[in-house]
Design a protein around this motif. Structure first.
Motif, PDB file in Angstrom:
ATOM      1  N   LYS A 205      31.718  24.940  48.458  1.00 47.86           N
ATOM      2  CA  LYS A 205      30.958  25.996  47.438  1.00 47.86           C
ATOM      3  C   LYS A 205      32.705  26.923  47.962  1.00 47.86           C
ATOM      4  N   ALA A 206      33.121  27.643  48.519  1.00 46.84           N
ATOM      5  CA  ALA A 206      34.073  27.695  48.435  1.00 46.84           C
ATOM      6  C   ALA A 206      35.296  27.386  47.721  1.00 46.84           C
ATOM      7  N   LEU A 207      35.659  26.453  47.105  1.00 49.42           N
ATOM      8  CA  LEU A 207      36.156  25.276  46.348  1.00 49.42           C
ATOM      9  C   LEU A 207      35.966  25.612  45.055  1.00 49.42           C
ATOM     10  N   LEU A 208      35.000  25.842  44.996  1.00 51.82           N
ATOM     11  CA  LEU A 208      34.026  25.763  43.861  1.00 51.82           C
ATOM     12  C   LEU A 208      34.409  27.257  43.117  1.00 51.82           C
ATOM     13  N   PHE A 209      33.799  28.584  44.290  1.00 50.25           N
ATOM     14  CA  PHE A 209      34.605  29.583  44.082  1.00 50.25           C
ATOM     15  C   PHE A 209      35.979  30.097  43.030  1.00 50.25           C
ATOM     16  N   THR A 210      36.237  29.429  44.180  1.00 49.41           N
ATOM     17  CA  THR A 210      37.921  30.001  44.329  1.00 49.41           C
ATOM     18  C   THR A 210      38.478  29.396  42.513  1.00 49.41           C
ATOM     19  N   ALA A 211      37.596  27.724  42.417  1.00 49.19           N
ATOM     20  CA  ALA A 211      38.186  27.279  40.923  1.00 49.19           C
ATOM     21  C   ALA A 211      38.333  28.865  39.861  1.00 49.19           C
ATOM     22  N   VAL A 212      36.425  28.873  40.358  1.00 42.06           N
ATOM     23  CA  VAL A 212      36.179  29.791  38.995  1.00 42.06           C
ATOM     24  C   VAL A 212      36.960  31.874  38.710  1.00 42.06           C
ATOM     25  N   LEU A 213      37.557  31.336  39.954  1.00 38.25           N
ATOM     26  CA  LEU A 213      38.390  32.941  40.498  1.00 38.25           C
ATOM     27  C   LEU A 213      39.777  32.369  39.861  1.00 38.25           C
ATOM     28  N   GLU A 214      40.149  31.352  39.933  1.00 39.48           N
ATOM     29  CA  GLU A 214      41.660  31.032  39.336  1.00 39.48           C
ATOM     30  C   GLU A 214      41.533  31.110  38.564  1.00 39.48           C
ATOM     31  N   SER A 215      40.369  30.690  37.255  1.00 35.48           N
ATOM     32  CA  SER A 215      40.453  30.544  36.390  1.00 35.48           C
ATOM     33  C   SER A 215      40.054  31.630  35.795  1.00 35.48           C
ATOM     34  N   CYS A 216      40.011  32.372  35.918  1.00 33.85           N
ATOM     35  CA  CYS A 216      39.445  34.090  35.489  1.00 33.85           C
ATOM     36  C   CYS A 216      41.080  34.877  35.731  1.00 33.85           C
ATOM     37  N   VAL A 217      41.527  34.401  36.315  1.00 30.16           N
ATOM     38  CA  VAL A 217      43.019  34.615  36.635  1.00 30.16           C
ATOM     39  C   VAL A 217      44.422  34.530  35.514  1.00 30.16           C
ATOM     40  N   ASP A 218      44.140  33.243  35.680  1.00 28.94           N
ATOM     41  CA  ASP A 218      45.373  32.541  34.481  1.00 28.94           C
ATOM     42  C   ASP A 218      44.299  32.799  33.860  1.00 28.94           C
ATOM     43  N   GLN A 219      42.877  33.817  32.452  1.00 32.92           N
ATOM     44  CA  GLN A 219      42.430  34.145  31.695  1.00 32.92           C
ATOM     45  C   GLN A 219      43.205  35.717  31.459  1.00 32.92           C
ATOM     46  N   LEU A 220      43.384  36.230  33.026  1.00 32.96           N
ATOM     47  CA  LEU A 220      44.135  37.600  32.621  1.00 32.96           C
ATOM     48  C   LEU A 220      45.285  37.586  32.186  1.00 32.96           C
ATOM     49  N   SER A 221      45.885  36.128  32.631  1.00 27.68           N
ATOM     50  CA  SER A 221      47.480  36.593  32.671  1.00 27.68           C
ATOM     51  C   SER A 221      48.074  36.630  31.509  1.00 27.68           C
ATOM     52  N   ILE A 222      46.869  35.394  31.008  1.00 29.40           N
ATOM     53  CA  ILE A 222      47.372  34.871  29.238  1.00 29.40           C
ATOM     54  C   ILE A 222      47.075  36.162  28.447  1.00 29.40           C
ATOM     55  N   LEU A 223      45.955  37.267  28.904  1.00 36.99           N
ATOM     56  CA  LEU A 223      45.735  37.781  27.859  1.00 36.99           C
ATOM     57  C   LEU A 223      46.968  39.289  28.087  1.00 36.99           C
ATOM     58  N   GLY A 224      47.426  39.279  29.424  1.00 36.67           N
ATOM     59  CA  GLY A 224      48.764  39.777  29.408  1.00 36.67           C
ATOM     60  C   GLY A 224      49.682  39.658  28.244  1.00 36.67           C
ATOM     61  N   TYR A 225      50.447  38.437  28.341  1.00 35.59           N
ATOM     62  CA  TYR A 225      50.763  37.735  27.515  1.00 35.59           C
ATOM     63  C   TYR A 225      50.918  37.980  26.185  1.00 35.59           C
ATOM     64  N   ILE A 226      49.608  37.632  25.790  1.00 39.96           N
ATOM     65  CA  ILE A 226      49.487  37.888  24.611  1.00 39.96           C
ATOM     66  C   ILE A 226      49.273  39.824  23.476  1.00 39.96           C
ATOM     67  N   MET A 227      48.830  41.155  24.610  1.00 35.18           N
ATOM     68  CA  MET A 227      49.257  42.079  24.398  1.00 35.18           C
ATOM     69  C   MET A 227      50.426  42.214  24.055  1.00 35.18           C
ATOM     70  N   PRO A 228      50.302  43.371  23.167  1.00 28.47           N
ATOM     71  CA  PRO A 228      51.795  44.109  22.361  1.00 28.47           C
ATOM     72  C   PRO A 228      52.787  44.697  23.430  1.00 28.47           C
ATOM     73  N   VAL A 229      53.897  44.817  23.084  1.00 28.18           N
ATOM     74  CA  VAL A 229      54.192  45.503  23.972  1.00 28.18           C
ATOM     75  C   VAL A 229      54.326  46.925  23.052  1.00 28.18           C
ATOM     76  N   SER A 230      54.400  48.049  24.252  1.00 28.78           N
ATOM     77  CA  SER A 230      54.107  48.887  24.204  1.00 28.78           C
ATOM     78  C   SER A 230      55.560  49.450  23.468  1.00 28.78           C
ATOM     79  N   TYR A 231      55.896  50.783  22.659  1.00 27.90           N
ATOM     80  CA  TYR A 231      57.196  51.736  22.118  1.00 27.90           C
ATOM     81  C   TYR A 231      58.041  52.083  22.560  1.00 27.90           C
TER      82      TYR A 231
END
Length: 397
Positions: A8-34
């Motif tokens: 169960k711990a491995l399953l939860f860590t896999a789900v949480l790691e996917s969330c972290v990857d999505q957040l990092s992708i979102l940070g790269y997608i967002m525009p840079v401040s002026y």
């Protein structure tokens, strides 16, 4: 908190790691401040400084013209004065226009930058919390860090709630002070009305006094004509004394003029020193305003973060309330079921006791033998009674 199994711990860590990857992708997608808006504000400040310097130069020219007019006694032409005033008006209009444009640009850029910073801060906070929970899940098989983060957010929410309560109390105090101000205004209006009435009364008195004074003036003219002759003699003697005093006063006036010139020179020197200090203070004011603007931006960003946390905590509170309500409903249903079972058991026991009583009283079922025993006992008692009665009759005979 109970530990999860390794799977169960491995399953939860896999789900949480996917969330972290999505957040990092979102940070790269967002525009840079002026970042170019700071240049605009810097150029606006430079233009304002240039306009202020030119205005100072015009003020110095105007002062030199006025001093030349006072020193030489010659008249300054109206055309030169008009040209100086026209230049001053043009520079002030340019200063207002550049200040307005710079303020609009700074406000627009501050809003966009604040939104991007807020989103980036929320994304970074979520990714940090998830990475910490992944570490705790891998090490101890629990998610204590997530609950601790939740508790911290609850504490922040409570502090924000206290701030709102204090603001409401301040508003109530302001309302009470406004009411007091209205009462004071009413009192002042009443006092003003009374004063107006008093002014009207005093005007009437003044007219009466004027009439009396006119009468007194006529009387005094006649008396003064008689006293003039006497005073002329006294004046001739007093003129000699006054001439001596005039000479003394002339010497004093000469001294005062000399002192006045010295004071004027001192004040001019002091005026130059004050102008230098004013320039220093203007520079300090500009630096302080820049620092305060930066502090204001930081406070706005923290306020936006606090609002986002408040909304998230409100959603979590609503979920907890729904869980509590469902738990209470289940407990209430169980309590009703237990009460129903206890009532049924009590009624069953009463019914059994009634049936046993009826069986005993009517000698039904296993209690039929008791009926026969009772009948035998009753028959024996009747026989004994008859024998006793017969024995008693014999004795009486």
């Amino acid at each position: 908190m109970e530990k999860f199994t390794h799977l169960k711990a491995l399953l939860f860590t896999a789900v949480l790691e996917s969330c972290v990857d999505q957040l990092s992708i979102l940070g790269y997608i967002m525009p840079v401040s002026y970042e170019g808006k700071t240049d605009l504000s810097h150029t606006g400040i430079q233009e304002m400084k240039e306009i202020i310097e030119t205005q100072k130069e015009l003020d110095i020219d105007y002062q030199e013209l006025m001093s030349a007019r006072q020193g030489s006694g010659e008249t300054v032409t109206s055309m030169s004065l008009k040209s100086i005033e026209h230049k001053q008006l043009g520079k002030t209009e340019d200063l207002k226009r550049t200040h307005h444009l710079s303020n609009r640009a700074m406000k627009h850029s501050a809003l966009s930058v604040e939104k991007l910073r807020k989103i980036q801060a929320d994304r970074q906070y979520a990714s940090d919390v998830i990475t910490v929970t992944i570490k705790t899940m891998q090490e101890s098989g629990t998610f204590n860090s997530l609950t601790e983060a939740n508790e911290r957010e609850k504490a922040k929410k409570s502090r924000f709630h206290d701030i709102l309560i204090r603001s409401e109390e301040g508003k109530k105090e302001i309302k009470s002070l406004e009411k007091q101000l209205q009462d004071v205004k009413k009192q002042t209006e009443i006092e003003l009305q009374n004063r107006d009435n008093m002014i009207v009364y005093l005007k009437d008195k003044l007219q009466e006094m004027k009439a009396k004074t006119n009468m007194e003036i006529c009387y005094m003219k006649k008396s003064t004509d008689l006293q003039v002759h006497q005073t002329q003699k006294k004046c001739s003697n007093a003129e000699n004394v006054l001439e001596k005093e005039i000479q003394k006063l002339r010497s004093k006036t000469d001294e005062e003029i000399r002192v006045h010139m010295e004071i004027e020179n001192f004040l001019r020197q002091y005026h130059k020193i004050v102008e230098e200090k004013l320039e220093c203070w203007v520079d300090k004011y500009e630096n302080d305003t820049d620092a305060k603007d930066e502090e204001l931006d930081a406070l706005k960003a923290s306020k936006a973060n606090n609002l986002e946390m408040l909304q998230r905590l409100a959603k979590e509170c609503q979920m907890f309330e729904e869980a509590i309500i469902s738990d209470r409903a289940e407990k209430k249903a169980k309590r009703r079921q237990l009460e129903q079972d206890a009532l049924e058991l009590k009624s069953i026991l009463k019914l059994q006791a009634w049936w046993r009583g009826t069986m005993v009283r009517r000698n039904l079922g296993p209690y039929q033998a008791l009926r026969k025993i009772r009948e035998k006992q009753l028959s024996k008692q009747k026989e004994k009674g008859k024998k006793e009665k017969s024995g008693a009759k014999k004795k009486t005979r």
